[in-house]
Design an enzyme around this catalytic site. Structure first.
Site, short mmCIF file in Angstrom:
data_model
loop_
_atom_site.label_atom_id
_atom_site.label_comp_id
_atom_site.label_asym_id
_atom_site.label_seq_id
_atom_site.Cartn_x
_atom_site.Cartn_y
_atom_site.Cartn_z
N SER A 164 0.83 -1.19 0.00
CA SER A 164 0.00 0.00 0.00
C SER A 164 0.88 1.26 0.00
CB SER A 164 -0.96 -0.04 1.20
OG SER A 164 -1.90 1.00 1.14
N HIS A 191 -2.32 -1.64 -4.12
CA HIS A 191 -3.77 -1.55 -4.28
C HIS A 191 -4.18 -0.09 -4.21
CE1 HIS A 191 -4.57 -2.11 0.36
NE2 HIS A 191 -3.96 -0.99 0.09
#
Length: 217
Positions: free
Chosen positions: A108, A133
């Protein structure tokens, strides 16, 4: 206001998350020693506390020497987008090159910060795992509130995609598509994607010669 120093200061020490073992004096000593070697360690989730500490360390090291590289070592599950962007903007603000190294896990915002290191100086250890993501957030409240929050989330998502595209060489459309769900990369796959420049196994491949001399290597 307390001036920044190269010695240990509570604001610069790693933050213990709930359930973690609180940092000991030995941990504090290690953090201070790493800082003295121009190494900043992001070893927790990215939040306001850890981001403020990393930003302070980057500014401190740049004030001490505005020409020598700074190393950001990352072992982080990610976290707050705004906190991560504060680190990114500080990396851009200072004149130093900030090299990045994935060790263990960079997910992330950890993946984002790994990817935005200085060109040619983004590294990963062989067994590091990287996960990309798109940003997410809990949305609630009135209809008007939900609309405002959704617009802000979309704006943030586009900003992350644009910056990631600039640093990886991928298109924004590719970043958006690949980040729609959790996507995992090995170190070599991250290199092929453009997130890192080299997969390394030796300190000689990561640290500049001047820094190695400072470390006595």
């Amino acid at each position: 206001m307390t001036p920044l120093t190269t010695g240990w200061h509570p604001a610069l020490s790693p933050r213990a998350e709930e359930g973690d073992t609180p940092p000991s004096r030995f941990d504090d000593h290690l953090a201070a020693q790493l800082l003295a070697q121009r190494i900043v360690l992001l070893g927790t989730q990215v939040d306001e506390v850890s981001a403020n500490r990393v930003c302070a360390q980057l500014l401190l090291l740049s004030a001490e020497d505005s020409r020598t590289d700074i190393s950001l070592y990352i072992n982080s599950p990610g976290g707050s987008v705004t906190a991560g962007l504060a680190i990114y903007d500080t990396m851009r603000l200072i004149p130093n090159d900030v090299s990045t190294l994935a060790m263990g896990f960079a997910a992330s915002m950890g993946q984002f910060l790994l990817s935005v290191g200085a060109a040619g100086k983004r590294f990963a250890l062989p067994n590091a795992r990287i996960m990309m993501h798109q940003p997410s957030a809990g949305i609630g409240g009135t209809t008007a509130d939900i609309e405002i929050q959704a617009e802000n989330l979309e704006f943030t998502k586009k900003a992350i995609e644009r910056i990631t595209a600039e640093h990886t060489g991928q298109s924004e459309e590719t970043i958006s598509r690949d980040g729609d769900r959790d996507r995992w990369f090995t170190a070599e796959q991250a290199k092929e994607y453009g997130m890192v420049d080299r997969v390394v196994e030796s300190l000689d491949d990561v640290r500049p010669t001047a820094s190695r001399r400072r470390m006595g290597l």
